[in-house]
Design a protein around this motif. Structure first.
Motif, PDB file in Angstrom:
ATOM      1  N   LYS A  26      14.346  92.318   9.933  1.00  0.00           N
ATOM      2  CA  LYS A  26      13.017  91.791  10.209  1.00  0.00           C
ATOM      3  C   LYS A  26      13.049  90.274   9.993  1.00  0.00           C
ATOM      4  O   LYS A  26      13.505  89.795   8.955  1.00  0.00           O
TER       5      LYS A  26
ATOM      6  N   VAL B  62       4.530  85.985   2.338  1.00  0.00           N
ATOM      7  CA  VAL B  62       4.268  86.968   3.402  1.00  0.00           C
ATOM      8  C   VAL B  62       4.513  88.355   2.822  1.00  0.00           C
ATOM      9  O   VAL B  62       5.598  88.633   2.301  1.00  0.00           O
TER      10      VAL B  62
ATOM     11  N   GLN C  30      -3.798  90.067   2.809  1.00  0.00           N
ATOM     12  CA  GLN C  30      -2.515  90.743   2.784  1.00  0.00           C
ATOM     13  C   GLN C  30      -2.600  91.947   1.842  1.00  0.00           C
ATOM     14  O   GLN C  30      -3.469  91.995   0.968  1.00  0.00           O
TER      15      GLN C  30
ATOM     16  N   ARG D 271       7.440  91.051  -0.520  1.00  0.00           N
ATOM     17  CA  ARG D 271       6.849  89.717  -0.380  1.00  0.00           C
ATOM     18  C   ARG D 271       7.961  88.671  -0.378  1.00  0.00           C
ATOM     19  O   ARG D 271       8.811  88.653  -1.261  1.00  0.00           O
TER      20      ARG D 271
ATOM     21  N   VAL E 143      11.065  86.963   9.244  1.00  0.00           N
ATOM     22  CA  VAL E 143       9.806  86.629   8.584  1.00  0.00           C
ATOM     23  C   VAL E 143       9.600  85.117   8.627  1.00  0.00           C
ATOM     24  O   VAL E 143      10.413  84.354   8.100  1.00  0.00           O
TER      25      VAL E 143
ATOM     26  N   TRP F 177       4.392  92.569   3.458  1.00  0.00           N
ATOM     27  CA  TRP F 177       4.352  93.617   4.467  1.00  0.00           C
ATOM     28  C   TRP F 177       4.910  94.915   3.894  1.00  0.00           C
ATOM     29  O   TRP F 177       5.613  94.923   2.882  1.00  0.00           O
ATOM     30  N   ASP F 178       4.576  96.025   4.565  1.00  0.00           N
ATOM     31  CA  ASP F 178       5.068  97.349   4.186  1.00  0.00           C
ATOM     32  C   ASP F 178       6.200  97.762   5.113  1.00  0.00           C
ATOM     33  O   ASP F 178       6.171  97.468   6.319  1.00  0.00           O
ATOM     34  N   GLN F 179       7.172  98.438   4.524  1.00  0.00           N
ATOM     35  CA  GLN F 179       8.296  98.910   5.333  1.00  0.00           C
ATOM     36  C   GLN F 179       8.847 100.195   4.744  1.00  0.00           C
ATOM     37  O   GLN F 179       9.004 100.312   3.523  1.00  0.00           O
TER      38      GLN F 179
ATOM     39  N   ARG G 141       6.928  97.828  -0.358  1.00  0.00           N
ATOM     40  CA  ARG G 141       6.071  96.679  -0.051  1.00  0.00           C
ATOM     41  C   ARG G 141       6.828  95.441  -0.515  1.00  0.00           C
ATOM     42  O   ARG G 141       7.248  95.345  -1.665  1.00  0.00           O
TER      43      ARG G 141
END
Length: 344
Positions: A279, A291, A225, A260, A281, A293-295, A258
């Motif tokens: 989103k 988890v 990740q 988590r 998850v 991820w970039d947004q 970013r």
């Protein structure tokens, strides 16, 4: 007056005719099997046993691994093998191997079977609401009747499981559950058996369906990740998975983010809202790894919305508040979650 198998035949035969757990149960089992870290925890307690089901819990006993080291041994009972079970339908690609029926709750049952394939699954079916206690050495797993345990097995090599069930009303006396196998043994020894019908069903064979999602715990490693080290943290929050919508204020507006989300102990699905976009998850499967991820937040945002649901609420299909509130009906808050927000 004690019940015998003849008195309870209709109840258990009705269960056998179904042959396969309900689709809702199978969906829940498949989803829980995918929770790799939780399965690793179960494997640590059982060696090679992977447990799935509702209200799942694992207790690893302390101070020894053999029953001879427990001060009290649970009273045992024998059951009756249902030969007709061999003609029932396969489950998860596994063929029916053995069903043993019992007429009392609260006594330890020891069931031996010989697997026919590399995967073996066993499940307990009860005629009333009950909790299932599955023991292996000093390890102990706790779930509701209808839960499922999976094993990596060798064809032709016999296995023995030790298991019992207690009506929910009696199990409540144990509070959150026995602290060890020894504690369960002492509880069973101090209480009289309760008349009632339940059975242990075993399936085995080469897996061709849902159980392919199982992984050998020794080969599991979390997926790579994006890193968080060196990033500026803009905000964080934590709470219980209860379906409530929360707003997390950021220390300063952010554009490239970013995030988590970490879910534990039954928290399963997070709906994260940024700039009008939502989103979903699946944070349950990642467990303590979370988890990441970039947004991108377009022109920037100073707040993030989050709603987290427990596993009991099921799979999320709609993300508006009304739909999530409806999905929480009948589901109890469970588990805990954390959200961390960073600037990239």
């Amino acid at each position: 007056m004690a019940f015998d198998l003849k008195d309870l035949t209709e109840v258990m035969e009705a269960e056998t005719e179904r042959g396969v757990p309900s689709p809702d149960l199978l969906a829940g089992v498949r989803r829980r099997v995918r929770r790799s870290n939780r399965l690793r925890a179960a494997a640590a307690a059982f060696g090679v046993v992977l447990m799935a089901g509702t209200a799942f819990g694992v207790v690893q006993g302390q101070g020894g691994s053999g029953p001879h080291q427990r001060d009290v041994l649970a009273p045992t009972m024998s059951g009756v093998t249902n030969d007709a079970f061999l003609k029932s339908r396969s489950v998860e690609g596994l063929k029916p191997l053995k069903e043993v029926r019992f007429t009392e709750f609260g006594r330890m049952a020891r069931v031996t079977f010989t697997p026919t394939g590399p995967f073996t699954m066993y499940t307990v079916q009860c005629s009333r609401d009950a909790m299932w206690y599955d023991a292996k050495g000093e390890g102990l797993a706790i779930t509701g009747c209808g839960g499922t345990a999976y094993m990596f097995t060798k064809p032709g090599v016999s296995q023995t499981v030790e298991t019992t069930a207690l009506p929910v009303s009696v199990a409540q006396e144990l509070g959150d559950g026995p602290s060890s196998r020894g504690a369960l043994d002492r509880f069973l020894a101090a209480h009289a058996p309760i008349p009632g019908a339940w059975s242990l069903r075993v399936y085995s064979g080469p897996c061709t369906n849902g159980c392919k999602e199982m992984r050998d715990p020794s080969t599991f490693s979390p997926p790579a990740q994006p890193p968080l080290s060196g990033l500026k943290q803009l905000g964080s929050a934590f709470g219980t998975a209860d379906g409530r919508s929360r707003t997390v204020r950021l220390k300063e507006p952010g554009k490239a983010l970013r995030l988590r989300v970490t879910c534990l102990d039954g928290a399963a699905t997070a709906v994260v809202r940024i700039g009008g976009r939502a989103k979903v998850v699946d944070c349950e499967r990642a467990e303590s790894h979370g988890v990441v991820w970039d947004q991108d937040a377009g022109a920037g945002t100073s707040a993030i919305g989050i709603t987290v649901l427990p596993a009991e609420a099921g799979e999320v299909h709609a993300t508006d508040d009304a739909a999530l509130a409806k999905q929480m009906r009948g589901a109890k808050p469970a588990g805990r979650w954390t959200l961390d927000v960073y600037a990239r």
